[in-house]
Design a protein around this motif. Structure first.
Motif, PDB file in Angstrom:
ATOM      1  N   SER A  64     -29.780 -33.306 -23.264  1.00  0.00           N
ATOM      2  CA  SER A  64     -28.543 -32.752 -23.725  1.00  0.00           C
ATOM      3  C   SER A  64     -28.368 -32.732 -22.734  1.00  0.00           C
ATOM      4  N   GLY A  96     -26.439 -27.774 -27.401  1.00  0.00           N
ATOM      5  CA  GLY A  96     -27.596 -26.697 -27.212  1.00  0.00           C
ATOM      6  C   GLY A  96     -29.039 -27.582 -26.080  1.00  0.00           C
ATOM      7  N   THR A 136     -32.838 -29.198 -30.423  1.00  0.00           N
ATOM      8  CA  THR A 136     -30.819 -30.055 -30.847  1.00  0.00           C
ATOM      9  C   THR A 136     -32.471 -30.654 -32.267  1.00  0.00           C
TER      10      THR A 136
HETATM   11 MG    MG Z   1     -31.608 -31.823 -26.618  1.00  0.00          MG
END
Ligand code: MG
Ligand code: GDP
Length: 748
Positions: A72, A84, A95
């Motif tokens: 992410s 996030g 996630t």
């Molecule tokens: Mg993630």
């Protein structure tokens, strides 16, 4: 595409408002949540991000990798997204499910591709967490079915650990890929596996890491079970490979950011780059190659993705071609409905107008109908094509044909109703034009040319019809012809012309009859007057011992009559032929003329032999013989004259006229004239209407029960003897007067 965004603006989105939606989707959208539920609002999100109208001009990327490997974080740096990320303190999975966000970056010095959609897939390393691998498999399937590029996020120190967690993930990817494209090996799209090696220390050159990974993958590929027929397939048949390495984000933040920047610039369009195939060795090659694209139009993506996910969740064989066809059907139907709105706006009022006209029984020609129909038809196909042609070709073609059939049914109805209105209006104005031209011609008194009037009005009517019809021809529509209608129209005009010509014939017949009447009135009257002179037709004084020339009265009348009618027939024929009457019509007209003329003659004779008239003529005839001598000099009676003898002779002579007058007979044959032969039998083309106003004629109309003899009887026996008595009385009076004058003359 001006219409595409509106297509997807459903009520829900419209009520939310764009700004509110933007805020709501700040972190992108959770396409699939932790309970494996597909988000119904994906389409709204794509509309908010203005991806819907992009057609094929969008890209999908998915990122895979173990949990907490900075996936992410990487996406957020690369694409400016706000997925996030795990905070440094609490180390737990952030996630959940699959998130999607649109690229927010411009791409530094180089232009990134437009409309990049990034999917952040939940930490797929379920096995390490001891969880079941169900979601890993399902999300791999979903990502492969939709994404062009799969980013495999991996620590440098994991490279070469063949038994490691990443290998498990890749094995899953390869297997589901096999499953996914099994059905349709020919059109299997390639995908790019983009390895991003994290925390690259720099001791091992990337080339070496790359080779290690490639070797591992070949081994992995060899180890997976392949379906029948694909045993010999190679990994390169399905995947291209690219590699990048990034420095440690926390230890070397500036270098990390600089490398990420460089990496970001690779997310741009490549146009079938010749170097793309197989290994993307060039560290600067664009990652979006056309052959990776799944060819799902942006406005159909959400429906497609949902269908795919539905199949995956229900563990059905994922049949992408079928999915694409279903999507195409769904979208094409939706687009059909949408494009029909504009079509209806233009066409429905015209249909309503025709329906109203039909109810009132006054069909009217709608001006500019052709323009409206053509414009609406061109527009609807263009709109449909713009939006629907990106979908499955077969389905698109079929749905286009359905749409065509649907609208053409309506256009065809408009077309034909307009034609019949034009037909009706045309026949009406043709009738009026001919009638009024005839009226004008009659008023002027000059002999007008009926045939020419009809011809020129017919030409005008046909031209107008052709013009009306041509103006509503729908371009490219096979049904839009008016050959048959023109034939029918022409036929109707001919029928009307025939009717008008018939009326004209009647008028002509009336005129000719009138002429016959006035001629006969005069000439027959003269013949009867001659009776009064006692000199027959010769004009010479009568000799007492010669038979009276009155004997051939009927011969003369018949001759006058037939000659007059022959003259009239010629007039009639000349005129009728001039206005194109058919031979049949002329024949009927002449036949009628002869019959009517006979009626005229018969009436004239009846008038002449009316009691007062004939008695007067007999008296004159008698007086002429009695009171004039052979030289035509009036006698002065003397008592010595044989008054009685002369009286008897003159009286007997006149009396012989009575039976002569009573029967229409010719001298030569001593029989009635051949009236039946002269009139002739009814022509075969005669119609009941032609006979309606005809008086029956004895001896000609057999079923009349009246013989020719009877027809030719001018005075009945009763009338004859009555006439005889009256005549004798009249003669006696004359005699007495003569006698008196003789005596009187003597006494004077
Ligand atoms: Mg993630
Ligand atoms: P994800 O679960 O793969 O999405 O990982 P996250 O992006 O949430 O990051 C997990 C943790 O790794 C966070 O605490 C990050 O600060 C950290 N992290 C992110 N990038 C890097 C990196 O490049 N190297 C290292 N060592 N840690 C990173």
């Amino acid at each position: 595409h001006p219409s595409a965004p509106s297509l997807m603006m459903n009520a829900h989105f419209a009520s939310v408002g764009e700004d509110a939606s933007r805020e709501a989707y700040e972190h992108g959208i959770q396409v699939i949540d932790e309970d494996k539920i597909f988000n119904e609002n994906l389409n709204i999100y794509l509309a908010v991000e203005k991806v819907i109208p992009a057609g094929f001009n969008y890209h999908l990327i998915s990122v895979f990798g173990s949990q907490s490997t900075g996936k992410s974080t990487l996406l957020n740096f690369l694409f400016g997204t706000q997925f996030g990320v795990m905070s440094e303190q609490e180390r737990r999975q952030t996630t959940k499910g699959i998130w999607m966000s649109k690229n927010k970056k411009e791409g530094g010095g180089r232009t990134m591709a437009e409309n990049i959609l990034v999917m952040d897939v939940e930490g797929t390393d379920g096995r390490e967490r001891g969880e079941d691998q169900d979601f890993e498999r399902k999300s791999a399937l979903f990502a492969l079915a939709t994404s062009e590029v799969l980013i495999i996020n991996i620590w440098e120190h994991q490279v070469g650990l063949y038994q490691g967690a990443n290998m498990g993930l890749l094995k899953t990817v390869f297997e589901v890929n096999m499953q996914l494209f099994l059905k349709d090996t020919k059109s299997t799209p390639r995908s790019l596996l983009f390895f991003v090696i994290r925390d690259h220390l720099g001791h091992t050159p990337i080339k070496n890491l790359q080779n290690t990974l490639l070797q591992d993958m070949s081994k992995l590929w060899a180890s997976i079970s392949k379906p029948a027929g694909l045993e010999t397939s190679r990994i390169e048949d399905y995947f291209d490979f690219a590699f990048a390495a990034l420095p440690h984000k926390i230890l070397q933040p500036e270098r990390f950011e600089a490398e990420v920047e460089k990496l970001g610039s690779r997310f741009r369009e490549g146009f079938n780059d010749p170097k793309k195939a197989g290994l993307m060795d060039d560290a600067d090659l664009p990652v979006f190659q056309p052959q990776y694209h799944r060819r799902i139009p942006a406005d159909g993506f959400s429906v497609y993705a949902e269908g795919v996910w539905d199949q995956i969740v229900h563990n059905k064989d994922l049949d992408l071609p079928t999915q694409q066809e279903l999507l195409a059907q769904f979208r094409c139907d939706e687009i059909s409905r949408e494009v029909l709105v504009a079509f209806d706006e233009k066409i429905t009022p015209l249909e309503d107008k025709q329906a109203k006209d039909a109810r009132s029984g006054k069909p009217s020609v709608i001006p500019d109908l052709g323009l409206a129909m053509n414009a609406a038809r061109v527009k609807i196909f263009k709109d449909f094509e713009t939006n629907a042609s990106r979908y499955h070709k077969g389905v698109y073609t079929r749905k286009r044909a359905e749409l065509e059939a649907k609208i053409d049914t309506r256009l065809k109805a408009l077309f034909h109703k307009q034609l019949s209105a034009a037909h009706k209006a045309g026949v009406e104005s043709f009738t009026n034009a001919v009638s009024s031209a005839v009226k004008i011609g009659q008023k002027k008194g000059a002999s007008y040319d009926f045939a020419q009037i009809v011809e020129s009005e017919k030409k005008k009517a046909l031209e107008q019809f052709a013009q009306d019809a041509q103006s509503i021809v729908v371009e490219g529509a096979k049904w839009s012809t008016y050959v048959q209608e023109t034939t029918l129209y022409k036929k109707d005009l001919d029928q009307v012309s025939g009717r008008l010509r018939k009326e004209e014939m009647r008028r002509l017949a009336t005129r000719v009859e009138r002429w016959v009447r006035s001629r006969l009135d005069e000439s027959i009257g003269l013949e009867f007057n001659k009776i009064g002179t006692g000199r027959g037709g010769s004009g010479a004084p009568e000799h007492g011992d010669r038979p009276p020339t009155e004997k051939d009265l009927w011969d003369r009348i018949w001759k006058i009559f037939t000659e007059t009618v022959m003259d009239a027939e010629k007039r009639f024929q000349d005129r009728a032929t001039s206005f194109d009457a058919s031979a049949d019509e002329v024949e009927v007209g002449l036949w009628r003329l002869r019959r009517k003329s006979w009626g005229v003659l018969r009436a004239k004779i009846d008038e002449e032999v009316m009691e007062g008239n004939i008695l007067l003529k007999l008296r004159e005839n008698f007086e002429d013989k009695f009171r004039y001598d052979e030289a035509g000099v009036p006698r002065i009676w003397r008592p010595t004259d044989d008054i009685e003898g002369m009286y008897t002779k003159a009286r007997e002579s006149t009396i012989t006229l009575i039976p002569l007058l009573s029967r229409f007979k010719l001298v030569k044959t001593s029989a009635p004239p051949p009236l039946d032969a002269w009139i002739g039998s009814a022509p075969p083309s005669v119609l009941p209407a032609d006979e309606e106003d005809l008086a029956p004629i004895g001896g000609v109309d057999e079923d009349e029960g009246k013989s020719l003899e009877e027809e030719m009887t001018v005075l009945s026996d009763a009338k004859m003897s009555d006439l005889l008595v009256r005549f004798k009385k009249t003669a006696d009076g004359v005699y007495v007067e003569a006698k008196r004058s003789a005596i009187g003359g003597m006494t004077q």
